[in-house]
Design an enzyme around this catalytic site. Structure first.
Site, PDB file in Angstrom:
ATOM      1  N   LYS A  58     107.158  49.550  12.206  1.00 16.21           N
ATOM      2  CA  LYS A  58     106.048  48.702  11.764  1.00 16.21           C
ATOM      3  C   LYS A  58     104.951  49.555  11.117  1.00 16.21           C
ATOM      4  O   LYS A  58     104.392  49.184  10.087  1.00 16.21           O
ATOM      5  CB  LYS A  58     105.481  47.903  12.947  1.00 16.21           C
ATOM      6  N   ARG A  81     107.372  59.264  21.766  1.00 12.12           N
ATOM      7  CA  ARG A  81     107.901  59.962  22.933  1.00 12.12           C
ATOM      8  C   ARG A  81     108.223  58.957  24.058  1.00 12.12           C
ATOM      9  O   ARG A  81     107.543  57.948  24.232  1.00 12.12           O
ATOM     10  CB  ARG A  81     106.982  61.076  23.430  1.00 12.12           C
ATOM     11  N   LYS A  83     108.764  58.678  28.100  1.00 10.69           N
ATOM     12  CA  LYS A  83     108.391  59.427  29.303  1.00 10.69           C
ATOM     13  C   LYS A  83     109.642  59.921  30.021  1.00 10.69           C
ATOM     14  O   LYS A  83     110.623  59.195  30.126  1.00 10.69           O
ATOM     15  CB  LYS A  83     107.589  58.508  30.238  1.00 10.69           C
ATOM     16  N   ARG A 115     102.269  57.673  18.790  1.00 10.78           N
ATOM     17  CA  ARG A 115     100.959  58.221  18.406  1.00 10.78           C
ATOM     18  C   ARG A 115     100.853  58.257  16.882  1.00 10.78           C
ATOM     19  O   ARG A 115     101.692  58.858  16.211  1.00 10.78           O
ATOM     20  CB  ARG A 115     100.803  59.627  18.987  1.00 10.78           C
ATOM     21  N   GLU A 177     102.887  51.856  24.518  1.00 10.45           N
ATOM     22  CA  GLU A 177     101.508  52.360  24.395  1.00 10.45           C
ATOM     23  C   GLU A 177     101.345  52.990  23.010  1.00 10.45           C
ATOM     24  O   GLU A 177     102.155  53.835  22.610  1.00 10.45           O
ATOM     25  CB  GLU A 177     101.202  53.409  25.463  1.00 10.45           C
TER      26      GLU A 177
HETATM   27  P1  0O2 Z   1     101.211  61.887  28.350  1.00  8.98           P
HETATM   28  O1  0O2 Z   1     102.240  62.886  28.701  1.00  8.98           O
HETATM   29  O2  0O2 Z   1     100.369  62.310  27.176  1.00  8.98           O
HETATM   30  O3  0O2 Z   1     101.751  60.518  28.192  1.00  8.98           O
HETATM   31  P2  0O2 Z   1      97.295  54.573  32.530  1.00  8.98           P
HETATM   32  O4  0O2 Z   1      98.322  55.237  31.629  1.00  8.98           O
HETATM   33  O5  0O2 Z   1      96.646  53.380  31.885  1.00  8.98           O
HETATM   34  O6  0O2 Z   1      97.822  54.280  33.864  1.00  8.98           O
HETATM   35  P3  0O2 Z   1      94.906  55.934  32.124  1.00  8.98           P
HETATM   36  O7  0O2 Z   1      94.491  57.345  32.419  1.00  8.98           O
HETATM   37  O8  0O2 Z   1      93.907  54.869  32.433  1.00  8.98           O
HETATM   38  O9  0O2 Z   1      96.246  55.675  32.838  1.00  8.98           O
HETATM   39  O10 0O2 Z   1      95.311  55.774  30.612  1.00  8.98           O
HETATM   40  P4  0O2 Z   1      94.527  56.207  29.350  1.00  8.98           P
HETATM   41  O11 0O2 Z   1      93.141  56.598  29.643  1.00  8.98           O
HETATM   42  O12 0O2 Z   1      94.721  55.097  28.381  1.00  8.98           O
HETATM   43  O13 0O2 Z   1      95.310  57.547  28.908  1.00  8.98           O
HETATM   44  C1  0O2 Z   1      96.676  57.615  28.779  1.00  8.98           C
HETATM   45  C2  0O2 Z   1      97.093  58.706  27.823  1.00  8.98           C
HETATM   46  O14 0O2 Z   1      96.043  59.033  26.889  1.00  8.98           O
HETATM   47  C3  0O2 Z   1      97.415  60.029  28.481  1.00  8.98           C
HETATM   48  O15 0O2 Z   1      98.739  60.011  28.896  1.00  8.98           O
HETATM   49  C4  0O2 Z   1      97.193  61.029  27.352  1.00  8.98           C
HETATM   50  O16 0O2 Z   1      98.283  61.033  26.452  1.00  8.98           O
HETATM   51  C5  0O2 Z   1      96.003  60.426  26.641  1.00  8.98           C
HETATM   52  N1  0O2 Z   1      94.747  60.941  27.216  1.00  8.98           N
HETATM   53  C6  0O2 Z   1      93.868  60.247  27.971  1.00  8.98           C
HETATM   54  N2  0O2 Z   1      92.824  61.025  28.303  1.00  8.98           N
HETATM   55  C7  0O2 Z   1      93.023  62.225  27.730  1.00  8.98           C
HETATM   56  C8  0O2 Z   1      92.267  63.447  27.699  1.00  8.98           C
HETATM   57  O17 0O2 Z   1      91.208  63.579  28.276  1.00  8.98           O
HETATM   58  N3  0O2 Z   1      92.806  64.495  26.985  1.00  8.98           N
HETATM   59  C9  0O2 Z   1      93.990  64.399  26.328  1.00  8.98           C
HETATM   60  N4  0O2 Z   1      94.433  65.476  25.659  1.00  8.98           N
HETATM   61  N5  0O2 Z   1      94.738  63.253  26.350  1.00  8.98           N
HETATM   62  C10 0O2 Z   1      94.262  62.183  27.035  1.00  8.98           C
HETATM   63  P5  0O2 Z   1      99.267  60.843  30.142  1.00  8.98           P
HETATM   64  O18 0O2 Z   1     100.014  59.919  31.021  1.00  8.98           O
HETATM   65  O19 0O2 Z   1      98.141  61.598  30.757  1.00  8.98           O
HETATM   66  O20 0O2 Z   1     100.272  61.888  29.604  1.00  8.98           O
END
Ligand code: 0O2
Length: 266
Positions: A58, A81, A83, A115, A177
């Protein structure tokens, strides 16, 4: 069927099948249950993978569709990606849920992740709006960390959507996501992620402050680039205050280049 290697101590020959090898240690019934579970897990992961591809396509289509009108491509890159099982397990644990196919589906929103990196902030919102207008997309959550950055300076627009996938004999609705951000936001987030996960180094308050400063500078940079784009497209008066508010002075630029150097050398 796959051949197992050596379990000769239990009287199983080197050429025994993996099923025979496993059932030497487990009851046949347990083996069957584990096998069925694994198949269901793999099927579920396939759904997520297909949903990820749907969303990726999309965005690729939107990138092409906007191109003639804008005379450029709004998307700089798209990364997908899925998980990993380890990461799924970790996240469920950290949220206090037991591990099951139901909790994976119900409690986790980011098994499939896409992303999208754009050149300009306006492109982020334009693409998000264009995707959400599509009638097969259902938005279930939106977090705007661009308008409301995280305390550490993290910026991105996060959407959780449900998209249908069409399989040989069925239609499934799957969560994906989506993270939309600019190149500057992506640059910052990638470096921050690398630094945060450097386990051998203590992440000090000074480092956190420095990162926050960089996030602030990158936000100003995004603002200026957006203004520049508007003036090039002659739909923006460069004397307006937006350019002033987001201006980078020589101190900012100096701090930015020093920080980039420092991060590179770490
Ligand atoms: P990965 O390996 O990148 O996927 P939720 O997922 O809703 O349960 P949360 O924390 O409320 O948990 O979600 P949020 O805030 O939407 O963030 C989810 C993802 O955003 C993270 O996935 C990161 O990819 C990115 N992200 C959020 N905060 C930060 C940050 O401070 N720094 C960076 N570099 N990335 C961030 P995961 O699951 O952490 O890991």
């Amino acid at each position: 069927m796959q051949q197992s290697t050596t379990v000769t101590a239990n009287g199983i020959s080197k050429n025994a099948s993996s099923k025979e090898a496993v059932t030497a240690f487990f009851e046949e019934e347990d083996y069957e249950r584990a096998r069925k579970y694994l198949t269901r897990f793999q099927t579920l992961m396939t759904y997520y993978k297909c949903a990820m591809y749907e969303i990726e396509t999309k965005f690729k289509v939107l990138n092409e569709a906007f191109s003639p009108q804008l005379d450029r491509n709004p998307i700089s890159s798209i990364k997908c990606r899925l998980k990993t099982p380890e990461s799924i397990q970790e996240k469920l644990h950290s949220k206090g849920y037991h591990i099951s196919l139901d909790t994976i589906e119900e409690k986790l929103n980011d098994i499939a992740g896409v992303r999208v990196t754009c050149s300009f902030i306006d492109d982020v919102y334009m693409l998000a709006d264009a995707l959400l207008m599509q009638d097969d997309i259902t938005l279930i959550d939106r977090k705007d960390y661009i308008k409301n950055p995280k305390p550490n300076g993290y910026r991105s627009l996060h959407l959780i959507v449900i998209v249908p996938i069409f399989l040989p004999n069925e239609k499934q609705y799957v969560k994906v996501e989506i993270q939309l951000r600019t190149i500057a936001m992506d640059f910052w987030a990638s470096l921050e992620h690398q630094l945060k996960y450097k386990k051998d180094v203590e992440f000090t308050e000074a480092m956190a402050k420095e990162l926050y400063t960089c996030a602030d500078i990158s936000s100003k940079l995004d603002g200026r680039m957006n203004c520049l784009r508007k003036s090039v497209m002659s739909d923006y008066d460069s004397s307006t205050d937006e350019a002033q508010d987001d201006s980078l002075d020589s101190e900012d630029l100096d701090a930015l280049s020093k920080t980039i150097e420092r991060i590179k050398n770490q």
